[in-house]
Design an enzyme around this catalytic site. Structure first.
Site, PDB file in Angstrom:
ATOM      1  N   SER B  46      21.649 -68.158  -7.141  1.00 15.16           N
ATOM      2  CA  SER B  46      21.784 -69.273  -6.208  1.00 15.16           C
ATOM      3  C   SER B  46      21.166 -68.823  -4.895  1.00 15.16           C
ATOM      4  O   SER B  46      21.573 -67.807  -4.328  1.00 15.16           O
ATOM      5  CB  SER B  46      23.259 -69.619  -6.029  1.00 15.16           C
ATOM      6  OG  SER B  46      23.384 -70.781  -5.237  1.00 15.16           O
ATOM      7  N   GLU B  47      20.157 -69.548  -4.417  1.00 12.51           N
ATOM      8  CA  GLU B  47      19.308 -69.007  -3.355  1.00 12.51           C
ATOM      9  C   GLU B  47      20.009 -68.844  -2.010  1.00 12.51           C
ATOM     10  O   GLU B  47      19.464 -68.229  -1.101  1.00 12.51           O
ATOM     11  CB  GLU B  47      18.018 -69.825  -3.204  1.00 12.51           C
ATOM     12  CG  GLU B  47      18.202 -71.256  -2.742  1.00 12.51           C
ATOM     13  CD  GLU B  47      18.178 -72.225  -3.909  1.00 12.51           C
ATOM     14  OE1 GLU B  47      18.613 -71.844  -5.017  1.00 12.51           O
ATOM     15  OE2 GLU B  47      17.740 -73.377  -3.704  1.00 12.51           O
ATOM     16  N   ASN B  48      21.225 -69.372  -1.888  1.00 10.68           N
ATOM     17  CA  ASN B  48      21.965 -69.117  -0.652  1.00 10.68           C
ATOM     18  C   ASN B  48      22.630 -67.744  -0.636  1.00 10.68           C
ATOM     19  O   ASN B  48      23.293 -67.396   0.338  1.00 10.68           O
ATOM     20  CB  ASN B  48      22.997 -70.216  -0.391  1.00 10.68           C
ATOM     21  CG  ASN B  48      23.976 -70.383  -1.535  1.00 10.68           C
ATOM     22  OD1 ASN B  48      23.575 -70.358  -2.698  1.00 10.68           O
ATOM     23  ND2 ASN B  48      25.231 -70.534  -1.231  1.00 10.68           N
ATOM     24  N   SER B  88      17.596 -62.837  -0.754  1.00 13.45           N
ATOM     25  CA  SER B  88      17.545 -63.823  -1.835  1.00 13.45           C
ATOM     26  C   SER B  88      16.116 -64.297  -2.074  1.00 13.45           C
ATOM     27  O   SER B  88      15.664 -64.423  -3.214  1.00 13.45           O
ATOM     28  CB  SER B  88      18.437 -65.013  -1.489  1.00 13.45           C
ATOM     29  OG  SER B  88      18.469 -65.933  -2.554  1.00 13.45           O
TER      30      SER B  88
END
Lengths: 233, 218, 233, 218
Positions: B46-48, B88
């Site tokens: 999850s890119e966060n 990320s």
């Protein structure tokens, strides 16, 4: 070590020096990991003409969205602005300028700003509106665009724990943009849930070294959830 | 018949391999996590700032500090790791994610994708999508083949502002599974009960159709 | 999750695929935090013509210095090569090529290699031999040089603890270049002191996410100290 | 009389301010840590990944995993933090270190510094010195004023390969404390018992000498 004690005792002191037309870099992703009290203080100060660099602009009535109410923000540098009606309204009316920046590029621009890297190349955005007007360069047969670093007059950051020297630890995905923001402010102000004594944090597990931190304040946080999602029992 | 959202997710899930690190976009891609084939383990990025995303929490597990890129509350799988946004996207931009699944408004025969902006309508922003399409080698776009008005979304040239140039090789629509190479769409599979003729009719860009087009196995 | 189990059971398996003329990026600062067993395996394999990217080249008879004995290294990319007589001898005789790279630039080049950043600008080295032949560019009135990313066919890394998924934790200053090296190898091999089960490491305190790690082996370490320095009692 | 190594360190230490983050190079600069004035706290940065370096360990405290940039075993001060080399040089390059003290072979009137290489002799490498001089705004170079053979090290133009261009503003030698500005050396202080004439004689680059040159207070 009094010279390294970063703790301030009021929000007024925390944001002292912020004035109109400055650039503020803010940590947070949506409403997760945002410096709620520092944002409230900016609203209270009624500073105007701000350029705010943050992945999002909060929501109506919370987070950075609060600074839209009295039109304190002149320009947003963000990757995502959806889900905020006031934002949309000011954008369409031309009251608010937006520089849409891909999320990874935004994170890297903040990091570069803190790390003495004035510019870097990325494939992200090449051939898209983001790449327009930017230098294109080929490396190993692939095209990349040049992106420049971002620095702020202020950085406002939310961490979980800090020691009084400003060494910071974040919690879960509330980390997000906060560590990069912390490095990129001329004055970096951090709002935390808990302040401990130096030596109480594991030196191997500190996320942001205190050298980047100028002021530290203990806040209390509402932690509003944008998309409360649960699984079936 | 056109695939449902769930069927699209099921078909994408067939592309998963054991040990894949996968980034799933918002919407249909998110559903893919529900159909990971038995005996296969994947880890969701999850890119966060989370690698090893688990299912949605129950009421007791809800934690405002633990969300996904769609801002939904989530949990962590065993062995998950947390990191900042620069890390990320280092992961994403550096090509370390094995598979990226995301939605789009349009794709074209040159592998261009438009997914973040419809001029004149609301600008929501690209979020992490531009980095994801630039960084991944293996991307599957999931989308409806055409609009409700029958306008194709598989074009000779994208008409909307691009999210990425020349980066898409696989598109799964509700009607067909299509590969993009050498400036053309190539029909690989059709949705069960959907005719090749219908796919041809709803595909604007040049479509190469082999003699035999198998039905998807959902 | 068998697909994520990175553990291999022999050094042979750990370094399988390494062949002549490849580039190897190595973590470590001096003899601190070096993958001792992986280096020994490279010596054992007698792979030749290697380009080795590492801040230092060990000492005579330890660390990367071991690869000098049978002239396995064609080229070193390092910031500091002092205190190694064999290195000096091969350098002066022309048997060994050296690309001197400032320490911070070296770290950043490794990071860039792993992060999809093909090049970046830095003021470091401008106007010095390091800047010769490199593009110069001005930002905000100051001159910077362009430095390109480094990637390796292999990266060899030393960590303290890992879980079987390859999530890594380093210890004290043995961290140094290891996290960047880990990101920049096409194949990243990690030697650790202890392997634990997934879930045993604090997710907030992992330094290198397992996504960068291909192979993992438990080693035993001599940990030679270069400058044993004690204070007066 | 020319300053001893310890006296050089003492004089540099007078430049420290409470709350300074300081990077001390190998050699004389390292000694500065022994003379931090009372009532002042500084935090030492070691570029291999430690902020908050403590004194050398006793026999029981020795830890091979805890060294400084000179590869010496060290300890951590209370509130120390550890990080990787990229982060360490982000800190340095980004200008977050308040004071850097390092040695040199030569400096010149334009603030150039040569410190890492003597062609024909052994090449040791620049280590972190090039990043340190490029990143810091506040640098003190400590060195002997001239070689044993009486050859000045304060030149009109450096003769050795440069470590950095136009970045040095303060030089403390065994004879004098000198500021570099507007393409000239400016004599600020002289070592106790050292005459202005001797300093002039041993300074090759143009030296501006004020009417009164105070003796250093060591």
């Amino acid at each position: 070590m009094s010279g390294f004690n970063k703790v301030v005792n009021s929000y007024q002191e925390a944001m002292a020096g912020l004035s109109d037309d400055m650039t503020v870099i803010a940590g947070g992703f949506g409403l997760c990991g945002i410096p709620e009290g520092l944002i409230a203080e900016i609203r209270h100060k009624q500073t105007k003409g701000l350029t705010v660099v943050s992945n999002n602009c909060g929501v109506d009535n919370f987070g950075l969205g609060l600074l839209l109410i009295d039109k304190q923000i002149k320009k947003m540098v963000s990757s995502y602005v959806g889900e905020n009606a006031l934002f949309e309204k000011q954008l369409l009316s031309g009251e608010l300028e937006v520089e849409l920046t891909p999320q990874g590029t935004l994170a890297e621009k903040m990091r570069a700003g803190g790390a003495g890297i004035p510019a870097f190349y990325t494939a992200t955005g090449y051939g898209t509106p983001v790449g327009e007007g930017k230098e294109v360069r080929e490396f190993n047969g692939r095209k990349y665009i040049m992106e420049e670093a971002i620095q702020g007059d202020f950085a406002i950051v939310k961490a979980w724990k800090a020691d009084t020297f400003g060494n910071l630890v974040y919690r879960k995905t509330a980390r997000n943009f906060n560590p990069m923001a912390a490095t990129a402010g001329k004055i970096t102000v951090v709002e935390v849930e808990e302040i401990v004594q130096p030596g109480e944090l594991d030196p191997d597990a500190i996320h942001t070294p205190g050298i980047y931190v100028d002021r530290l304040i203990k806040g209390s946080f509402e932690k509003v959830i944008e998309q409360r999602t649960v699984r079936q029992a | 018949m056109a695939l449902s959202r769930e069927q699209l997710a099921m078909r994408v899930a067939q592309e998963l391999q054991d040990g894949y690190y996968v980034n799933l976009g918002i919407g249909i891609p998110t559903l893919v996590a529900n159909y990971v084939p038995q005996g296969i383990d994947v880890m969701l990025q999850s890119e966060n700032g989370l690698l090893g995303m688990g299912p949605f929490p129950n009421e007791q597990e809800i934690d405002a500090d633990l969300i996904n890129a769609g801002k939904q509350t989530v949990t962590m799988a065993t062995g998950a790791v947390l990191f900042d946004s620069a890390e990320s996207f280092a992961m994403i931009r550096g090509g370390h994610v094995d598979l990226t699944v995301l939605g789009a408004f349009e794709v074209d025969v040159n592998g261009n994708i438009a997914s973040y902006m419809i001029p004149g309508k609301l600008v929501k922003g690209m979020g992490g999508a531009m980095d994801l399409v630039a960084g991944a080698d293996n991307i599957i776009v999931t989308m409806t083949h055409a609009s409700k008005h029958g306008e194709s979304k598989l074009l000779a040239n994208c008409t909307l502002p691009l999210t990425g140039q020349g980066c898409i090789k696989k598109v799964l629509t509700d009607l067909a599974f299509i590969e993009i190479k050498q400036g053309k769409f190539h029909l690989l599979e059709r949705a069960p009960g959907v005719s090749v003729e219908e796919i041809i009719k709803l595909t604007d860009g040049e479509l190469v159709v082999p003699e035999h087009v198998p039905e998807m196995n959902i």
